[in-house]
Structure formats: structure tokens, C-alpha cells
Design an enzyme around this catalytic site. Structure first.
Site, PDB file in Angstrom:
ATOM      1  N   GLY A 186       2.917  -1.287   4.288  1.00 37.19           N
ATOM      2  CA  GLY A 186       2.913   0.150   4.021  1.00 37.19           C
ATOM      3  C   GLY A 186       4.329   0.640   3.754  1.00 37.19           C
ATOM      4  N   GLY A 187       4.964   1.204   4.778  1.00 36.60           N
ATOM      5  CA  GLY A 187       6.275   1.845   4.642  1.00 36.60           C
ATOM      6  C   GLY A 187       7.302   1.014   3.877  1.00 36.60           C
TER       7      GLY A 187
ATOM      8  CG  HIS B 148      -5.573   1.677   4.989  1.00 35.96           C
ATOM      9  ND1 HIS B 148      -5.158   2.662   5.852  1.00 35.96           N
ATOM     10  CD2 HIS B 148      -4.551   0.795   4.902  1.00 35.96           C
ATOM     11  CE1 HIS B 148      -3.924   2.384   6.249  1.00 35.96           C
ATOM     12  NE2 HIS B 148      -3.543   1.256   5.696  1.00 35.96           N
TER      13      HIS B 148
ATOM     14  CG  ASN C  53      -1.687   1.248   1.410  1.00 36.52           C
ATOM     15  OD1 ASN C  53      -1.798   2.037   0.470  1.00 36.52           O
ATOM     16  ND2 ASN C  53      -2.239   1.464   2.599  1.00 36.52           N
ATOM     17  CD1 TRP C  54       3.421   0.909  -2.818  1.00 37.77           C
ATOM     18  CD2 TRP C  54       3.629   2.108  -4.704  1.00 37.77           C
ATOM     19  NE1 TRP C  54       4.159   0.162  -3.708  1.00 37.77           N
ATOM     20  CE2 TRP C  54       4.301   0.875  -4.872  1.00 37.77           C
ATOM     21  CE3 TRP C  54       3.617   3.019  -5.761  1.00 37.77           C
ATOM     22  CZ2 TRP C  54       4.966   0.533  -6.057  1.00 37.77           C
ATOM     23  CZ3 TRP C  54       4.280   2.682  -6.944  1.00 37.77           C
ATOM     24  CH2 TRP C  54       4.954   1.452  -7.077  1.00 37.77           C
ATOM     25  CE  LYS C  55       0.207   3.312   4.754  1.00 35.25           C
ATOM     26  NZ  LYS C  55       0.178   3.430   6.185  1.00 35.25           N
TER      27      LYS C  55
ATOM     28  CD  GLU D  14      -2.769   5.381   6.733  1.00 34.14           C
ATOM     29  OE1 GLU D  14      -2.710   5.488   5.496  1.00 34.14           O
ATOM     30  OE2 GLU D  14      -1.861   4.862   7.411  1.00 34.14           O
TER      31      GLU D  14
ATOM     32  N   GLY E 276       2.394   1.903  10.781  1.00 33.15           N
ATOM     33  CA  GLY E 276       3.307   3.032  10.649  1.00 33.15           C
ATOM     34  C   GLY E 276       3.967   3.435  11.961  1.00 33.15           C
TER      35      GLY E 276
ATOM     36  CB  SER F 136       5.266  -2.099  11.887  1.00 33.66           C
ATOM     37  OG  SER F 136       4.808  -0.777  12.110  1.00 33.66           O
TER      38      SER F 136
ATOM     39  CD  GLU G 111      -3.454  -2.914   7.119  1.00 29.74           C
ATOM     40  OE1 GLU G 111      -2.322  -3.093   6.696  1.00 29.74           O
ATOM     41  OE2 GLU G 111      -4.130  -1.916   6.859  1.00 29.74           O
TER      42      GLU G 111
END
Ligand code: PEP
Length: 246
Positions: free
Chosen positions: A230-231, A91, A6-8, A93, A169, A209, A163
Site C-alpha cells: 500500500g503506502g 481488500h 495498491n495505490w488506493k 478496506e 497502514g 506495512s 493481509e
């Protein structure tokens, strides 16, 4: 196994093409399903770069309506027109920062499934839920409100992504045991609502993470079918190391 990035809100079109090229070059002939989800504006570039590779390109969100006065939104048909038939919904967010709620997500899931798209449905408890020992109830509620109105046959096109919000994150990961405990609970909940065959067939990804250093231990658990990253999905070497751990 499935590993999805997930590149956000990261990477421009040029960087998107470069990162997909690097992932595809390093992937080899892994049996793991590899997915990336760039921002809307770069989906066309991503779809183009991923052509003739085994990388699946997914959207990070979509609207439930076919078209209309929904400023800033994107429809399923627009995604399909680009050849994008996977979409992340729910998600944390989107839920926390953009006010998305269970009933809205249920409508989005209906539209995606009507259009024969695959949904990666995200859910998970917040830290205070876990501290108050209501994390199982919260997760069960998110699943029931978002997805349990669906018929059994719809589940062929659903991937779940558990998640825990406190692990997204933050660098704090659920332990492999905590992930396994929740994934087993999710499967039990699917058995109660549907049946054991369906529960067995649904892929349940863990997200929060995941890094090259912890991926193998998390993925080794029997009810963990891969990860939503993610990151660490923004760097080809890290993402590829996670793919190789699956
Ligand atoms: C995510 O946003 O889905 C996620 C899991 O992020 P991170 O890996 O950075 O915790």
C-alpha cells in the site's frame, strides 16, 4: 515472485503517468511480476503509460454485473475494454468501509474468472481475531466462503493476498515467521480442499506495512511469493527497492 502496488485513492492522472514512468525506468529486467492498481478514473492513463513496459495494471475493485443500474460501479467489460485484465477483490478496506462480504466477493470472483481475468483475492484477520486465537479459523472461513466453490482449473487465474488487517497502514508488520506460519496454513488448506499441485502453484502474497527495510526478510520465507504493497507503492524509490528485494 509478484510485487503489486495498491495505490488506493491516491494520485491524479498526471501523477499516475509519472509514477508508472519512474517505476518502468527503474525496474530493469527483473523477473518479478510487477503490478500497480490505480483508482478507476486513472486506469486509462495507467494502461497507456504501461504499454510497452512489463508493468501490469490492475483495478482495485469491480462489480459482478455486466451493466445496469449500479450507480458508481464499474464492470469487468469496461476494464477489459481498457486492456485491464487483473482485479483486486476483497481488500479489507472494501470489506470494512464499504460493507463487502464473502458471498458478494464470491460473485465478483465468478464474474472476473468467467471473463478470463486474474483475481488478486485479499483476506486476513483483525487484531481481535489474533488476540482470541481464532485467526486461522477466520482466514479459512474467508477462503472457503469466497473461493472454495471454484473448480480447480479456475485457480490458474487466482493470486491470494494474505493481509492481516492489524498490519495494514499501521506501520506494524507481521513478523516474517508470522507471515510464513499463515502462508503455510493457507497452502495446507488448499491441499485439503483441492490437491498439493494446485496448492503449490498458487501465489500467496503478503500485505501489511511492507517497506524497503523489511521486504527482503518477509520475501525470503518459503511460502511467501511476493507482496501487496500500500503506502510504500506510492513512492517510486521505495516501491523499486521492494521489487528488488523480491
Ligand atoms: C494494503 O492496503 O493492501 C496494504 C498492504 O497497505 P500498507 O502496505 O500501507 O500496509
Amino acid at each position: 515472485m509478484i510485487v503489486a502496488g495498491n495505490w488506493k485513492m491516491n494520485k491524479n492522472a498526471t501523477e499516475t503517468t509519472e509514477l508508472i514512468g519512474a517505476i518502468s525506468n527503474g525496474m530493469g529486467d527483473t523477473s518479478t511480476k510487477v503490478m500497480v492498481a490505480p483508482p478507476f478514473v486513472n486506469l486509462a492513463a495507467a494502461a497507456d503509460s504501461a504499454k510497452n513496459t512489463n508493468i501490469i495494471v490492475a483495478a482495485q475493485n469491480m462489480h459482478f454485473a455486466e451493466s445496469g443500474a449500479f450507480t458508481g460501479e464499474v464492470s469487468a467489460s469496461m476494464l477489459l475494454h481498457l486492456g485491464i485484465d487483473h482485479v483486486i477483490l476483497g481488500h479489507s478496506e472494501r470489506r470494512a468501509l464499504f460493507g463487502e462480504w464473502d458471498a458478494l466477493l464470491a460473485k465478483k470472483a465468478d464474474t472476473a474468472l468467467d471473463k478470463n481475468m486474474t483475481v488478486i483475492f485479499c483476506f486476513g484477520e483483525e487484531l481481535h481475531d489474533r488476540k482470541n486465537d481464532i485467526h486461522f479459523d477466520v482466514v479459512k472461513n474467508q477462503l472457503s466462503e469466497g473461493l472454495f466453490h471454484l473448480e480447480a482449473n479456475n485457480w490458474q487465474n487466482i493470486i491470494l493476498a494474505y493481509e492481516p488487517v492489524w498490519a495494514i497502514g499501521t506501520g506494524e508488520t507481521a513478523s516474517p515467521e508470522q507471515a510464513q506460519e499463515m502462508h503455510a496454513f493457507i497452502r495446507k488448506t488448499l491441499i485439503e480442499r483441492y490437491d498439493p499441485d494446485l496448492a503449490d502453484g498458487v501465489s500467496i502474497l503478503y500485505g501489511g506495512s511492507v517497506k524497503p527495510g523489511n521486504a527482503r526478510d518477509i520475501f525470503s520465507k518459503p511460502d511467501v511469493d511476493g507482496g501487496l504493497i500500500g503506502g510504500a507503492s506510492l513512492n517510486a524509490d521505495d516501491f523499486l527497492a521492494i521489487v528488488q528485494s523480491a
